[in-house]
Design a protein around this motif. Structure first.
Motif, short mmCIF file in Angstrom:
data_model
loop_
_atom_site.label_atom_id
_atom_site.label_comp_id
_atom_site.label_asym_id
_atom_site.label_seq_id
_atom_site.Cartn_x
_atom_site.Cartn_y
_atom_site.Cartn_z
N GLY A 287 0.96 -1.25 -0.03
CA GLY A 287 0.10 -0.12 -0.02
C GLY A 287 0.79 1.44 -0.12
N THR B 130 -2.62 -3.61 -2.71
CA THR B 130 -3.71 -3.48 -1.75
C THR B 130 -3.42 -4.11 -0.73
OG1 THR B 130 -4.72 -5.56 -2.61
CG2 THR B 130 -5.42 -3.28 -3.69
N PRO C 280 -9.92 -3.15 5.14
CA PRO C 280 -10.72 -2.61 4.19
C PRO C 280 -10.94 -1.09 4.25
CG PRO C 280 -12.01 -4.07 5.54
CD PRO C 280 -10.39 -4.37 6.20
N LEU D 60 -8.48 0.98 1.98
CA LEU D 60 -8.58 0.97 0.93
C LEU D 60 -9.03 2.18 0.13
CD1 LEU D 60 -9.37 -2.80 0.31
CD2 LEU D 60 -7.28 -1.76 -0.14
N ILE E 27 -4.45 1.38 -8.29
CA ILE E 27 -4.29 0.51 -7.23
C ILE E 27 -4.27 -0.58 -7.95
CG2 ILE E 27 -5.60 0.00 -5.02
CD1 ILE E 27 -4.12 2.75 -5.14
N LEU F 72 -11.00 -6.06 -0.21
CA LEU F 72 -11.28 -5.38 -1.40
C LEU F 72 -12.79 -5.41 -1.59
CD1 LEU F 72 -10.55 -3.43 -3.71
CD2 LEU F 72 -9.92 -5.35 -4.89
#
Length: 354
Positions: free
Chosen positions: A230, A267, A272, A275, A287, A307
């Protein structure tokens, strides 16, 4: 349900065969694999065990079976970060990189169109590095090159590395940036929890800062660069970095925003809720799905579930881009070259060259 054609850009491979004799003679601590059973092995440096690993790290069929269970159609396989030993003796390390790249290329061939190759280069030796870049691109058909967040003590904006970015840009190779030394030395505390949890993410953020604030992206307008995990802590630190540069008068904010929007990030953030921040910081087209397969237990299944659970908080159309389209653009792959029906790969489906 995971959509068909899903692409994982952050997964690792290691050769099963022994490194060449000249490597072990000149670089005895070169990481190598010891297979202990049908399911597990060890990565070893010299006489020291580095870590226990699963069969999917070296066995293509086991990897494909893992991918099938997760619903992943394609993986980009890159060298294990412990192999990025930029301080090693030049000649044996160049041979070591060649050995790894040729193993990656063989795995791609054996993958029936479901694997994409990411290579490595001896960045401490410009002549050998440029030779290997051309070999992995023109001869082996690898689509990207993995580099560390630090190159034998140098940050990524060091002028001594300009030759590498020039060559990667001109060859159209994507660049995957991965933290080195397990995050060691990046923060003031040590130990696995600190190195893994804060060191690796801080090291990655420092690398991203060098690329943006150090002018690498500005000087190389065609580069496609992705940072794993990330992009570390950079997505959260960037507003403060931006303000600091504005106060210091070193950069215009809008120019920095443009450069940041050119970075790709994966990711692999384990939450979550993070994200949407990645999408906000880099954009829906930057991404990429990443899993660190086969190292982190539960991946890529857990990352895919995170995701999909975050999809309601993302702009419409974002998830398909993350799962496939952005990876195609990052790797420079036309969609017609991919095996999207991952249940039945054939030799005719594979690709190993440009």
């Amino acid at each position: 349900m995971v959509p068909p054609g899903t692409i994982d850009v952050h997964a690792h491979h290691f050769p099963r065969d022994a490194p060449p004799a000249d490597v072990m003679a000149g670089f005895p601590r070169a990481p190598r694999l010891v297979v202990d059973s049908a399911a597990t092995g060890r990565l070893v440096r010299g006489t020291e065990d580095f870590r226990t690993v699963r069969r999917a790290l070296w066995d293509v069929q086991a990897r494909l079976e893992d991918m099938d269970r997760a619903g992943v159609a394609i993986q980009a396989i890159s060298p294990v970060p412990v192999t990025l030993e930029y301080g090693a003796p030049a000649a044996p390390f160049a041979s070591y990189c060649r050995w790894i790249n040729e193993s990656v290329a063989r795995a791609v061939q054996d993958g029936g169109g479901r694997l994409v190759g990411v290579g490595t280069v001896p960045l401490g030796s410009p002549r050998e590095c440029l030779s290997e870049l051309h070999h992995l691109s023109a001869d082996l058909g690898l689509r990207a090159v993995e580099i560390g967040t630090r190159i034998d003590g140098m940050e990524l904006d060091d002028p001594a590395l300009e030759y590498f970015f020039d060559a990667a840009d001109s060859l159209g190779l994507a660049v995957l940036v991965h933290p080195v030394d397990g995050g060691g030395g990046a923060v003031r505390r040590s130990g696995f929890t600190y190195d893994f949890g804060l060191g690796m993410t801080s090291d990655t953020a420092l690398a991203a800062t060098a690329l943006v604030f150090g002018g690498v992206l500005d000087r190389h307008r065609g580069l496609r660069i992705a940072l794993v995990h990330g992009c570390g802590t950079f997505p959260w630190a960037y507003p403060r970095l931006r303000l600091g540069a504005q106060i210091a008068g070193t950069h215009l904010p809008e120019e920095l925003d443009h450069l940041v929007s050119r970075l790709y990030a994966d990711t692999l953030v384990f939450d979550p809720a993070h994200l949407p921040v990645l999408v906000h910081r880099f954009g829906v087209d930057r991404i990429l799905l990443g899993s660190d397969h086969p190292f982190i237990s539960g991946q890529p299944e857990a990352g895919l579930a995170e995701l999909l659970s975050a999809s309601a908080d993302l702009p419409p159309g974002t998830v398909p881009r993350i799962l496939r389209d952005n990876a195609l653009e990052f790797l420079g792959l036309p969609s017609g070259e991919l095996v999207t029906d991952h249940s039945s790969p054939t030799k005719e489906d594979h690709y190993g060259t440009h």
